[in-house]
Scaffold this active site. Structure first.
Site, PDB file in Angstrom:
ATOM      1  N   ASP A 110      35.923  42.233  36.257  1.00  0.00           N
ATOM      2  CA  ASP A 110      36.376  41.473  37.818  1.00  0.00           C
ATOM      3  C   ASP A 110      35.083  40.435  37.754  1.00  0.00           C
ATOM      4  O   ASP A 110      33.915  39.856  38.401  1.00  0.00           O
ATOM      5  CB  ASP A 110      35.736  42.434  39.213  1.00  0.00           C
ATOM      6  CG  ASP A 110      35.990  41.393  40.075  1.00  0.00           C
ATOM      7  OD1 ASP A 110      36.723  40.571  40.047  1.00  0.00           O
ATOM      8  OD2 ASP A 110      36.198  41.928  41.773  1.00  0.00           O
ATOM      9  N   HIS A 115      34.824  38.201  41.750  1.00  0.00           N
ATOM     10  CA  HIS A 115      34.233  38.022  42.731  1.00  0.00           C
ATOM     11  C   HIS A 115      32.980  37.328  42.250  1.00  0.00           C
ATOM     12  O   HIS A 115      32.284  36.869  43.511  1.00  0.00           O
ATOM     13  CB  HIS A 115      33.904  39.621  42.980  1.00  0.00           C
ATOM     14  CG  HIS A 115      33.176  40.647  41.825  1.00  0.00           C
ATOM     15  ND1 HIS A 115      32.787  40.136  40.804  1.00  0.00           N
ATOM     16  CD2 HIS A 115      31.402  40.115  42.587  1.00  0.00           C
ATOM     17  CE1 HIS A 115      32.049  40.825  40.226  1.00  0.00           C
ATOM     18  NE2 HIS A 115      30.280  40.971  41.752  1.00  0.00           N
ATOM     19  N   HIS A 169      29.114  35.996  45.079  1.00  0.00           N
ATOM     20  CA  HIS A 169      27.133  36.299  44.721  1.00  0.00           C
ATOM     21  C   HIS A 169      27.243  34.717  44.943  1.00  0.00           C
ATOM     22  O   HIS A 169      26.396  34.265  44.297  1.00  0.00           O
ATOM     23  CB  HIS A 169      27.505  36.931  43.630  1.00  0.00           C
ATOM     24  CG  HIS A 169      27.295  37.767  43.042  1.00  0.00           C
ATOM     25  ND1 HIS A 169      26.734  39.238  44.256  1.00  0.00           N
ATOM     26  CD2 HIS A 169      28.498  38.737  42.323  1.00  0.00           C
ATOM     27  CE1 HIS A 169      27.046  40.681  43.336  1.00  0.00           C
ATOM     28  NE2 HIS A 169      27.916  39.783  41.989  1.00  0.00           N
ATOM     29  N   ASP A 193      27.523  43.314  46.100  1.00  0.00           N
ATOM     30  CA  ASP A 193      28.508  44.569  45.656  1.00  0.00           C
ATOM     31  C   ASP A 193      28.985  45.295  46.662  1.00  0.00           C
ATOM     32  O   ASP A 193      30.093  46.008  47.040  1.00  0.00           O
ATOM     33  CB  ASP A 193      27.899  44.917  44.375  1.00  0.00           C
ATOM     34  CG  ASP A 193      28.326  43.544  43.283  1.00  0.00           C
ATOM     35  OD1 ASP A 193      29.527  42.936  43.654  1.00  0.00           O
ATOM     36  OD2 ASP A 193      28.484  43.734  41.744  1.00  0.00           O
TER      37      ASP A 193
END
Length: 454
Positions: free
Chosen positions: A204, A207, A212, A360
């Protein structure tokens, strides 16, 4: 429970939300995935001497992994065959034997039953200790990484890793020194389904620039430009995604191995000093992989970030909770100061309270618990990014996606997840070996791309 065929739609590239919530799905996973797959148990560096042991899990089964006197490793279920009590409660140590604290039954380093209190007087010579040893687990090792499997009919570990070994050798062997894990692991509980972090790590890249963004801007370095998913980033030139036969996969960001590390001098120097040898041994493509940043999952529940060098195991605790074990992965032949610095930086970013780990964790919990609603759970979730922009590659094994931001590896993960749930045994799985990648229909994607460039 929905029928297995409805849980994953490989053609439409979506999944039922039940896969993150349903108890029946989870129980079937325990039976058909965790009991039949090769699961990470430990690394040789964590128990270097004969007699050393660690206790761990295979899904929800407690396991003892023990270093034998002949140098081999044995694993067995951590449960006494008398009345079922846990045999060993220590996380690790060195022991000549394991003694159940309920009735004193004694098990050797290999799990065999070696002594029973009052055996002669109370069992009257009728106890067959040879048949009452702790249940053994198949154990095999690859490049120092130790795996266990509960299925006698499963392929060997090397077969299970398959073509993914081509990639793993690049870093697990590297210039020759290989890797080791620094433990003991940090342990934490996270309220999410085990597949959410496994799919996040399998590739992934989408993301990274959004979830982040704040952390990347604070850290700076090569990945800071991803913050906010800036449209001016040349995403198709920054890396790739990969998926292989048994669901293993990763995404790579080129030339970014130490990118999350603020203090990186020793690690960057190590990579610079060893990359030429990796290129000599494995070729230029894998030399480029060697200095890239990987987000990787080994199916089903072991993940790592190479470059950041955090190594994770997602131990399931029901459909809505996991126990996260976090090690640091370092070059075995690096100097002590470099190893220590890598560990500190990995802990800062992806330790239990790490800056990126916290980002996360919230998403992973939310992605699970939003599905408690009946109406919500009747919906589907999508993994269609990059469909068609992927295919067999002239150099890289498996199926290769055109960018590190895509969902090629997600589709590969859930393709195999569905296959394992559907298959009654490994014979049925092996029957699909020649056609496993047929869902990736653009067979000429990479050849056409090369022709267009020329």
């Amino acid at each position: 429970m929905l029928g297995i065929p409805n849980l994953v739609d490989n053609v439409a590239s979506n999944q039922s939300r039940e896969i993150f919530w349903d108890k029946d799905v989870y129980n079937l996973e325990l039976e058909r995935i965790f009991a039949r797959s090769w699961l990470f148990l430990g690394h040789e560096s964590l128990l270097p001497k004969p007699g050393d042991f660690i206790t761990t899990y295979m899904a929800e089964d407690k396991v003892i992994l023990s270093h034998q006197q002949d140098g081999s490793f044995r694993a067995f279920i951590n449960s006494c065959t008398h009345r079922g009590n846990q045999i060993c409660h220590a996380d690790s140590g060195n022991a000549k034997a394991f003694v159940c604290n309920y009735h004193g039954w004694v098990y050797g380093q290999d799990g065999s039953l070696v002594d029973v209190p009052l055996e002669t007087r109370c069992y009257h010579g009728q106890l067959d200790k040879a048949k009452l040893g702790a249940k053994h687990i198949r154990v095999e090792t690859y490049k120092g990484f130790i795996f266990g499997c509960g299925d006698a009919d499963a392929p060997s570990l090397e077969e299970y890793l398959g073509e993914f070994r081509w990639y793993l050798d690049t870093i697990w062997e590297g210039a020759g020194g290989g890797l080791e894990l620094l433990g003991p692991p940090m342990k934490s509980i996270l309220a999410c389904n085990w597949k959410v972090p496994a799919e996040n790590f399998v590739g992934d890249g989408y993301h990274v620039g959004w979830t982040h963004a704040g952390a990347l801007m604070q850290v700076g370095g090569e990945l800071a430009g991803l913050a906010g998913n800036r449209a001016d980033m040349p995403f198709e030139k920054l890396g790739f995604q990969f998926t292989t036969r048994h669901g293993h996969g990763f995404g790579v960001i080129n030339n970014a191995a130490p990118a999350i590390h603020v203090k990186r001098d020793g690690w960057a120097k190590y990579l610079a000093d060893t990359r030429a040898e990796v290129g000599r041994k494995f070729g230029p493509e894998r030399e480029e992989l060697y200095v890239g940043h990987w987000n990787c999952s080994l199916f089903p529940s072991c993940s790592f970030l190479y470059g950041t060098n955090t190594f994770k195991v997602w131990h399931p605790r029901g459909p809505h909770e996991i126990e996260v074990w976090t090690y640091t992965m370092v070059p075995r032949d690096a100097d002590a100061e470099t190893k220590s610095m890598i560990q500190r930086e990995a802990t800062r970013s992806f330790g239990t309270a790490g800056t990126l780990e916290s980002d996360d964790g919230e998403n992973m919990s939310s992605s699970t618990f939003v599905n408690r609603g009946t109406i919500t759970r009747n919906g589907r979730i999508s993994s269609s990014m990059g469909v068609g922009f992927e295919g067999p590659h002239p150099v890289f094994p498996g199926i290769v996606g055109s960018s590190f931001i895509g969902e090629t590896s997600h589709r590969g993960f859930y393709r195999f997840w569905k296959e394992m749930l559907d298959a009654p045994d490994w014979k049925a799985v092996k029957a699909n070996d020649d056609t496993w990648d047929s869902m990736f229909t653009n067979r000429n994607y990479w050849n056409d791309k090369v022709d267009a460039a020329e």
